[in-house]
Structures are given as structure tokens and as C-alpha cells.
Design an enzyme around this catalytic site. Structure first.
Site, PDB file in Angstrom:
ATOM      1  N   HIS A  60      -0.250 -42.046-105.907  1.00  0.00           N
ATOM      2  CA  HIS A  60      -1.550 -41.587-106.412  1.00  0.00           C
ATOM      3  C   HIS A  60      -2.363 -40.981-105.271  1.00  0.00           C
ATOM      4  CE1 HIS A  60      -5.889 -42.264-106.617  1.00  0.00           C
ATOM      5  NE2 HIS A  60      -5.816 -42.034-107.904  1.00  0.00           N
TER       6      HIS A  60
ATOM      7  N   SER B 264      -7.833 -48.054-107.570  1.00  0.00           N
ATOM      8  CA  SER B 264      -8.378 -46.761-107.173  1.00  0.00           C
ATOM      9  C   SER B 264      -9.740 -46.531-107.784  1.00  0.00           C
ATOM     10  CB  SER B 264      -7.447 -45.622-107.595  1.00  0.00           C
ATOM     11  OG  SER B 264      -8.043 -44.391-107.253  1.00  0.00           O
TER      12      SER B 264
END
Ligand code: NDP
Length: 472
Positions: free
Chosen positions: A185, A128
């Protein structure tokens, strides 16, 4: 010279990840389906470190030290399977294939099982932080065998973001665990953005504040407990003025939110696991609603409330509190989903470790994640809401939260994120839920049986007969 690690797929993410590795002193083999990207990378950034370019995949594999470590950064889906198959043909038992794309965790489980049969390690890894993170330090969530983590962990921790000197990379668990956690997430990221958007909308409609004034409010919020990357960039986006028209940037953007699918995956998985992730689901649905211009045009003339813009300045602090409380709920739900999947698939995911690696590098990085880390530190927590720190924060926020939802309803501003989070909070803290009535109805029409509060066992009432109760 042989390469320490390789990257195949050199679009924005792969190129930046390769540069990050090279900058950390690793010799990096680089390859892309179309050779132009490989050439461009070496020509433009070759000075940053050691790159070993290869036009053919077999040369790429041959240039890797054993056991080989190859990271795939290609478009998720069929492309990933194609590249895995080609790599697997060229590799030997003990070698490692890392998929850094946004793969669906069930695909990762399937691929891991297939490659394990052939003696290869398959590491499905969440990465990420977008292109900037890939270059300067992302948050990295690898799944896979403990053995592969031993060989890859030091490199991944080296190139990851650091917070207080702690790397934002850790072994999440076996097979699909890494991609699952990355998916959640992203789901939380959807919820976070929806709550921010509702805050903006409510303050703009309720106070009549301009985007520039709202940018200041968000900038101020970013100095307190809401401090986070998303709040920081909200201030930037709201302050932006369109160069062509001089209008606020937000007013020239078409108000239809798109999605690539990880939010939807999160909700689909949550439905299967039976975990209420209402914050993420409302965010996914809000994007879907925005993307139906025909329906919105047809509904535009529907009647609304007679009041509008009633609020005073105290709305600002109330919205800040509502945002914080709703955010706590959204994270609590996301962590519940990870716990449920961890149990279902036997992953043994450590929630505190996930909060730790999300503190930096990723899109949802926030001061608040350190609190979540502390909450899970050694504690068996049935819900994050029960942690003393978060329980206190909710106690402080809840009156504001209720006023915000009331105001939103009375002036007709939709706040599905705030409202559903509050409903979740109120439902969870209730002594008794109306689920008892639902059970009664189910027993009435379908003889589905019920349990009693005062005795063990299942019971059925003879609704169509004498209405006497019998053990089921
Ligand atoms: P893209 O998702 O746009 O994918 C383009 C790359 O995939 C190119 O290198 C392309 O090669 C390659 N490719 C596509 N199909 C094939 C195939 N069948 N065989 C071989 N190569 C193929 O690139 P991004 O850099 O944006 O993302 C890479 C991965 O990282 C994706 O899975 C994405 O979901 C994930 N990701 C992206 C983030 C982002 O912010 N962009 C953040 C986190 C993860 P060619 O040049 O030859 O066309």
C-alpha cells in the site's frame, strides 16, 4: 471494571486510535513508556469515553478482559521487540498482542512464530490513514490467526473507515500478510505521488502554468475518474501561498523528498520475488535522486534540449490520461507483488478484498479502487491490465500517454514514472520480446542454455566449435 482492549504507545497514532476505540464505546486501557503522555490523554480527552490509564505495563495488562487484547503503537524496530517481550511475559496463552506500527513483514513473521510457541496470538496489523485516519476511521490490514481475527475483527471493523457501509478492515492472512499488504500500500502511495509530481512538473514547465492554475486543474481532475484523496490534497498544496513571502508554497519548500523506508522495503521485496514494480521503484529512486544536492549542483550546467515550453492546452488532457494509465500500471504491479508473496508464503490473500479495504481511510483511497475490486471479483486475473474495464481505459489513454512522454523527452522534463509505466505496458503486450536475444547471449558466453519455440527441452549451441545445436 476491566478494559475491552488496550493501547500501549500513545504518540499521535496510539493516542488517536485509543480515542477512536473509546468513542465507539469500548473501555480502553492506555499506557505509554513515559507516563506523561498517558496522563495528558486522559486529562484532555477523558470525556470522550472510558479510559483506564496505567503507569506500569503490568497494571495495564491486569486491567484487560480475558482473553487480553493489547495494541502496540510504538516506534517500529527495536522498541517494538522490547515492548512485545515485556507484554509476552505478563500475558497468558490465548491472549493477543497486536502490532499496529509499520513493521517489516519478515519481523512480523519472526515475532508471530515466537509468540505462537508460547501460546500467544500475534497480530501484525497495517494501519493506514495517518493521525486523522487513526482517529476517525483508518484502513486496517491485520494478519495473524483466524482465531485472533474472530476476537479482534468486530472491534477493528467497528473503528475502521466505511465505504458504502462496508468496513475498511478485513483479515488479510496469516503471520506477516497484514504488514506485507500495508507495505505494498505504501509503495503504491510512493508511485501515485511520483506520478502526480510528474504531472505537475510537466504542466508547469510545458505550459508555463502557475501553481494556482495547476491547483484548479487538479481540482477539476478530482471530479472524474482520478478522484482520490491524493489528487484532492495536491490541489490544496498547490493553492497554498507562503504567508511570509507571498510566494507559492511549493516554491519555498526544499526540493529533496525524504522517505521513512516502506517504499524501499517494497522494492527490496519485489526484487526477491522477481516482480517488476517499476512504478514504485522509479518513485523510490526519484526521491533518492532529489536528495543528492552535490550531484545536482555539479550537473546543473549539462546541456539540455533547445526547445522548451512548446506545448498547447491539449497537454492538460494528455497528462490526465497519462497519469491515469500510469496509475493503472503502478497498481497492477503492486497487486502482482501481493499475489506473488501470497503464493510464496501461503497467505491466500484476496486481492479484491484488499482493493475493498483501501477504498476508504487510507492515503491511496480513490474511486478507482472500486473498479479494481470489481476486476478481481471472482476472477483469476493474470494482470489487472487485462481486465476489460482497464484494458479499455488504457486503449483510450495510450495515444495521449505516448504524446506526453514524447513531449517530456523533447523539452527535457524527467518523467520516469510515466515513461517506465509506458515501457512496461508496451513490453507486456508484445508478441515477442528481445529476451530471446538475451538468452542467446547467455548461452554464448556461459552455456546457460535456451528453450526453442518449436520443441520441448533445453538446448545449447556449441558457439566456440561447429555451432551445432545439442540438447542440454
Ligand atoms: P512514533 O513512531 O514517533 O513513536 C513514538 C512512540 O513510541 C512513543 O509512544 C514512545 O514512547 C514509543 N516508544 C519508542 N521506543 C520505545 C521503547 N523502546 N519502548 C516503549 N515505547 C517506545 O509514533 P507514531 O504515533 O507516529 O507512530 C506509531 C507507529 O505507527 C509507528 O510504528 C509508525 O510507523 C506507525 N504509523 C504511523 C503513521 C503516522 O502517520 N504517523 C501511520 C501509520 C503507521 P515515549 O513517549 O515514552 O517516548
Amino acid at each position: 471494571e476491566l478494559a475491552d482492549i488496550g493501547v500501549t504507545g500513545l504518540a499521535v497514532m496510539g493516542r488517536n486510535l485509543a480515542r477512536n476505540l473509546a468513542r465507539h464505546g469500548y473501555a480502553v486501557a492506555v499506557h505509554n513508556r513515559s507516563a506523561g503522555r498517558t496522563k495528558e490523554l486522559v486529562e484532555t480527552f477523558g470525556g470522550e469515553g472510558t479510559f483506564l490509564p496505567a503507569e506500569e505495563l503490568k497494571d495495564f495488562v491486569a486491567s484487560l478482559k480475558r482473553p487480553r487484547r493489547a495494541i502496540i503503537m510504538v516506534k517500529a524496530g527495536a522498541g517494538t521487540d522490547a515492548v512485545i517481550d515485556q507484554l509476552a511475559e505478563l500475558m497468558e496463552p490465548g491472549d493477543m498482542i497486536v502490532d499496529g506500527g509499520n513493521a517489516l513483514f519478515t519481523d512480523t513473521r519472526r515475532r508471530e512464530a515466537a509468540l505462537r510457541e508460547r501460546g500467544l496470538h500475534f497480530v501484525g496489523t497495517g494501519i493506514s490513514g495517518g493521525e486523522e485516519g487513526a482517529l476517525n476511521g483508518p484502513s486496517i490490514m491485520p494478519g495473524g490467526s483466524a482465531e485472533s481475527w474472530e476476537a479482534l475483527g468486530p472491534i477493528l471493523q467497528d473503528i475502521s473507515a466505511k465505504v458504502d457501509g462496508v468496513p475498511c478492515a478485513t483479515h488479510v492472512g496469516p503471520d506477516g500478510a497484514g504488514h506485507f499488504v500495508k507495505m505494498v500500500h505504501n509503495g503504491i502511495e510512493y508511485a501515485d505521488m511520483q506520478l502526480i509530481a510528474e504531472s505537475y512538473d510537466l504542466l508547469r514547465q510545458g505550459l508555463g502554468a502557475t501553481p494556482a492554475e495547476l491547483a484548479e486543474i487538479f481540482r477539476e481532475w478530482n471530479t472524474g475518474e482520478l478522484e482520490s484523496y491524493l489528487i484532492e490534497i495536491t490541489a490544496e498544496v498547490l493553492a497554498q501561498v507562503d504567508a511570509e513571502t507571498g510566494a507559492p508554497f511549493v516554491d519555498v519548500v526544499v526540493d529533496q523528498a525524504e522517505q521513512k523506508g516502506t517504499g524501499r522495503w517494497t522494492v527490496q521485496s519485489a526484487l526477491d520475488l522477481g516482480v517488476p514494480v517499476t512504478g514504485i521503484a522509479e518513485a523510490v529512486f526519484a526521491r533518492a535522486l532529489s536528495g543528492h544536492p552535490e550531484q545536482r549542483a555539479a550537473a546543473r550546467g549539462l546541456e539540455g534540449p533547445s526547445v522548451s515550453g512548446v506545448a498547447g492546452r491539449e497537454l492538460i488532457e494528455d497528462v490526465r490520461q497519462a497519469l491515469y494509465a500510469s496509475k493503472i500500471v503502478a497498481y497492477a504491479q503492486g497487486f502482482d507483488q501481493m499475489a506473488a508473496a501470497s503464493k510464496e508464503y501461503g497467505w491466500d490473500v484476496d486481492p479484491g478484498a484488499m482493493a475493498t479495504i483501501w477504498r476508504g481511510g487510507c492515503i491511496i483511497r480513490a474511486r478507482f479502487l472500486d473498479r479494481i475490486r470489481q476486476a478481481y471479483d471472482g476472477a483469476e486475473l493474470p494482470t489487472l491490465l487485462a481486465d476489460p474495464y482497464f484494458a479499455d481505459a488504457l486503449a483510450v489513454a495510450q495515444e495521449s500517454w505516448r504524446r506526453v512522454v514524447t513531449t517530456a523527452v523533447s523539452i527535457g522534463v524527467p518523467t520516469p514514472g510515466f515513461s517506465s509505466a509506458l515501457a512496461y505496458y508496451d513490453a507486456l503486450r508484445r508478441d515477442r520480446l528481445p529476451a530471446a536475444l538475451v538468452q542467446g547471449l547467455r548461452d554464448f558466453f556461459g552455456a546457460h542454455t535456451y528453450h526453442r519455440v518449436d520443441r520441448e527441452g533445453a538446448f545449447h549451441t556449441d558457439w566456440s566449435g561447429d555451432r551445432a545445436e545439442h540438447p542440454a
